[in-house]
Design a protein around this motif. Structure first.
Motif, mmCIF file in Angstrom:
data_model
loop_
_atom_site.group_PDB
_atom_site.id
_atom_site.type_symbol
_atom_site.label_atom_id
_atom_site.label_comp_id
_atom_site.label_asym_id
_atom_site.label_seq_id
_atom_site.Cartn_x
_atom_site.Cartn_y
_atom_site.Cartn_z
ATOM 1 N N ALA A 106 -0.940 -9.559 -0.336
ATOM 2 C CA ALA A 106 0.227 -10.047 -1.066
ATOM 3 C C ALA A 106 1.132 -8.852 -1.335
ATOM 4 N N ASN A 107 2.386 -8.979 -0.956
ATOM 5 C CA ASN A 107 3.286 -7.835 -1.110
ATOM 6 C C ASN A 107 4.660 -8.306 -1.555
ATOM 7 N N ARG A 108 5.334 -7.419 -2.330
ATOM 8 C CA ARG A 108 6.694 -7.712 -2.791
ATOM 9 C C ARG A 108 7.576 -8.085 -1.597
ATOM 10 N N THR A 109 7.523 -7.275 -0.558
ATOM 11 C CA THR A 109 8.252 -7.600 0.678
ATOM 12 C C THR A 109 7.288 -8.376 1.567
ATOM 13 N N GLU A 110 7.472 -9.696 1.593
ATOM 14 C CA GLU A 110 6.464 -10.541 2.237
ATOM 15 C C GLU A 110 6.310 -10.231 3.722
ATOM 16 N N SER A 111 7.412 -9.853 4.377
ATOM 17 C CA SER A 111 7.329 -9.589 5.820
ATOM 18 C C SER A 111 6.333 -8.464 6.111
ATOM 19 N N LYS A 112 6.263 -7.482 5.205
ATOM 20 C CA LYS A 112 5.312 -6.373 5.427
ATOM 21 C C LYS A 112 3.872 -6.861 5.260
ATOM 22 N N ALA A 113 3.680 -7.799 4.339
ATOM 23 C CA ALA A 113 2.342 -8.381 4.169
ATOM 24 C C ALA A 113 1.936 -9.127 5.432
ATOM 25 N N VAL A 126 -3.090 -6.418 -3.112
ATOM 26 C CA VAL A 126 -1.673 -6.375 -3.470
ATOM 27 C C VAL A 126 -1.118 -5.043 -2.992
ATOM 28 N N GLY A 127 -0.122 -5.120 -2.104
ATOM 29 C CA GLY A 127 0.460 -3.904 -1.534
ATOM 30 C C GLY A 127 0.174 -3.812 -0.052
ATOM 31 N N ALA A 128 1.178 -3.415 0.710
ATOM 32 C CA ALA A 128 1.032 -3.329 2.168
ATOM 33 C C ALA A 128 1.477 -1.967 2.678
ATOM 34 N N GLY A 129 1.415 -0.935 1.824
ATOM 35 C CA GLY A 129 1.701 0.434 2.250
ATOM 36 C C GLY A 129 0.439 1.068 2.826
ATOM 37 N N GLY A 130 0.387 2.388 2.809
ATOM 38 C CA GLY A 130 -0.746 3.096 3.407
ATOM 39 C C GLY A 130 -2.066 2.720 2.760
ATOM 40 N N ALA A 131 -2.093 2.681 1.433
ATOM 41 C CA ALA A 131 -3.343 2.376 0.728
ATOM 42 C C ALA A 131 -3.767 0.935 1.009
ATOM 43 N N THR A 152 -3.367 14.222 2.919
ATOM 44 C CA THR A 152 -2.752 13.256 2.003
ATOM 45 C C THR A 152 -1.260 13.164 2.260
ATOM 46 N N ILE A 153 -0.568 12.471 1.381
ATOM 47 C CA ILE A 153 0.870 12.230 1.507
ATOM 48 C C ILE A 153 1.620 13.536 1.682
ATOM 49 N N PRO A 154 2.521 13.687 2.631
ATOM 50 C CA PRO A 154 3.063 12.662 3.532
ATOM 51 C C PRO A 154 2.502 12.727 4.945
ATOM 52 N N GLY A 181 3.725 -13.515 -0.253
ATOM 53 C CA GLY A 181 4.570 -12.823 -1.229
ATOM 54 C C GLY A 181 3.874 -12.780 -2.586
ATOM 55 N N LEU A 182 4.403 -11.980 -3.505
ATOM 56 C CA LEU A 182 3.769 -11.852 -4.822
ATOM 57 C C LEU A 182 3.854 -13.148 -5.621
ATOM 58 N N GLU A 183 4.834 -13.986 -5.312
ATOM 59 C CA GLU A 183 4.981 -15.232 -6.080
ATOM 60 C C GLU A 183 3.804 -16.170 -5.846
ATOM 61 N N ALA A 215 -3.091 -2.081 -4.595
ATOM 62 C CA ALA A 215 -2.822 -0.939 -3.718
ATOM 63 C C ALA A 215 -1.338 -0.591 -3.755
ATOM 64 N N THR A 216 -0.671 -0.946 -4.864
ATOM 65 C CA THR A 216 0.709 -0.492 -5.077
ATOM 66 C C THR A 216 0.668 0.639 -6.106
ATOM 67 N N SER A 217 1.827 1.233 -6.328
ATOM 68 C CA SER A 217 1.890 2.297 -7.342
ATOM 69 C C SER A 217 2.234 1.746 -8.716
ATOM 70 N N VAL A 218 2.338 0.423 -8.827
ATOM 71 C CA VAL A 218 2.706 -0.179 -10.110
ATOM 72 C C VAL A 218 1.591 0.070 -11.130
HETATM 73 P P1 ATR Z 1 1.085 4.034 -0.284
HETATM 74 O O1 ATR Z 1 1.097 4.714 1.042
HETATM 75 O O2 ATR Z 1 0.590 4.891 -1.414
HETATM 76 O O3 ATR Z 1 0.409 2.715 -0.257
HETATM 77 P P2 ATR Z 1 3.782 3.059 0.088
HETATM 78 O O4 ATR Z 1 3.575 3.059 1.559
HETATM 79 O O5 ATR Z 1 5.050 3.596 -0.453
HETATM 80 O O6 ATR Z 1 2.624 3.823 -0.668
HETATM 81 O O7 ATR Z 1 3.577 1.557 -0.417
HETATM 82 C C1 ATR Z 1 3.835 1.202 -1.698
HETATM 83 C C2 ATR Z 1 3.424 -0.266 -1.904
HETATM 84 O O8 ATR Z 1 3.643 -0.573 -3.266
HETATM 85 C C3 ATR Z 1 4.229 -1.258 -1.105
HETATM 86 O O9 ATR Z 1 3.401 -2.357 -0.787
HETATM 87 C C4 ATR Z 1 5.335 -1.646 -2.090
HETATM 88 O O10 ATR Z 1 5.911 -2.920 -1.856
HETATM 89 P P3 ATR Z 1 7.139 -3.086 -0.813
HETATM 90 O O11 ATR Z 1 6.533 -3.079 0.541
HETATM 91 O O12 ATR Z 1 7.768 -4.378 -1.168
HETATM 92 O O13 ATR Z 1 8.049 -1.897 -1.056
HETATM 93 C C5 ATR Z 1 4.536 -1.684 -3.355
HETATM 94 N N1 ATR Z 1 5.388 -1.521 -4.558
HETATM 95 C C6 ATR Z 1 5.981 -0.378 -4.978
HETATM 96 N N2 ATR Z 1 6.664 -0.590 -6.125
HETATM 97 C C7 ATR Z 1 6.486 -1.912 -6.434
HETATM 98 C C8 ATR Z 1 6.926 -2.750 -7.506
HETATM 99 N N3 ATR Z 1 7.671 -2.284 -8.514
HETATM 100 N N4 ATR Z 1 6.517 -4.036 -7.503
HETATM 101 C C9 ATR Z 1 5.732 -4.524 -6.504
HETATM 102 N N5 ATR Z 1 5.303 -3.781 -5.460
HETATM 103 C C10 ATR Z 1 5.660 -2.496 -5.426
#
Ligand code: ATR
Length: 267
Positions: A147-154, A124-129, A61-63, A168-170, A185-188
């Protein structure tokens, strides 16, 4: 006695040991599941050492999920995802690396009557999960939008996933109007009572999986239930990634109900 375990940092609050040990008890296996907390730079040494000590299997698991990839022979899905959460030491060659997070998400949804094949899915979310879930859904025949807050990562993630699109989330509202499956798949929702998705973008034909499991009932799932959507909480994903790992290591059918009961009793 087979020893299984978890590599992470920190791992103090892990729910995996009781969940796996319930499975061993249930099936009468002589095995233990223990946690290990190597220093971040020591992941390679930890895996080599575990192999030498004839540890049977490790979750990661993390990290360490990405770094572990360099120290195992990944299967095709783990290689594409770029992360390993399960290592199997049973073969005669190098340890093999797998990613059961992807299948864990699929089994959670299917267990709630959701059909993935042909579904339109929004992750929703483009991190590991998000990465693992997007590949899992696409492999199972869904059309995926990330769909991700940072659209480029999406967009970057979507470029790697078959037939996927990055936004993007919008754009969530129009995207969800046509969607069958939504995954957070975000931590929100973990730290505070917040949702990454506007409540009025949800509708009753959606199945909503939240990867967050603390709390079990997130704001997103509450909003989804209020409009009659199918809701799947994050403990299901945690359960099924563990079930998949158990089955991969032992070749046995996991006692899913007993594992689920133990897991939920801890939450
Ligand atoms: P994990 O590996 O658990 O997926 P991560 O790699 O840190 O964790 O990814 C976190 C994800 O949650 C990302 O998609 C992040 O968006 P950004 O790429 O824009 O950072 C998203 N995230 C975290 N906090 C957020 C928030 N307050 N609103 C929207 N997205 C959020």
């Amino acid at each position: 006695m087979d020893v299984f375990g978890l590599l992470g940092n920190p791992v103090g609050h892990s729910l995996s040991p009781p969940m796996h040990e319930t499975a061993y008890d249930e099936l009468g296996l002589e095995a233990r599941y223990v946690t290990f907390e190597p220093e971040p730079d020591d992941i390679g040494a930890a895996i080599t050492g575990a192999d030498a000590l004839e540890i049977a299997g490790l979750n990661v698991t993390i990290p360490f999920k990405q770094a572990a990839l360099e120290h195992v022979e990944p299967d095709e899905l783990a290689a594409r995802i770029g992360a390993v959460n399960t290592i199997d030491f049973s073969g005669s060659g190098p340890p093999t690396g797998h990613n059961t997070d992807a299948v864990g998400a699929l089994r959670s949804l299917r267990n709630h009557g959701v059909t993935i094949e042909g579904a339109r899915a929004v992750v929703v979310g483009a991190g590991g999960a998000g990465r693992a879930i997007a590949f899992g859904l696409a492999d199972a025949g869904a059309t995926v939008t990330v769909a991700n807050r940072t659209e480029s990562k999406a967009r970057d993630l979507a470029a790697a996933v078959p037939d996927a699109t990055g936004r993007g989330l919008e754009d969530l509202e129009p995207l969800l109007a046509d969607a069958d499956v939504l995954v957070n798949a975000t931590s929100v929702g973990m730290e505070e009572d917040a949702s990454p998705v506007p409540a009025d973008a949800l509708h009753g034909d959606l199945a909503v999986l939240d990867a967050v499991y603390q709390p079990l009932e997130t704001r997103l799932l509450r909003d989804a239930a209020a409009v009659g959507a199918t809701t799947v909480d994050g403990a299901w994903m945690l359960l099924y990634q563990g079930v998949e790992a158990f089955e991969l290591w032992t070749g046995l059918d996991a006692p899913v109900e007993a594992m689920n009961e133990t897991l939920r009793a801890q939450l």
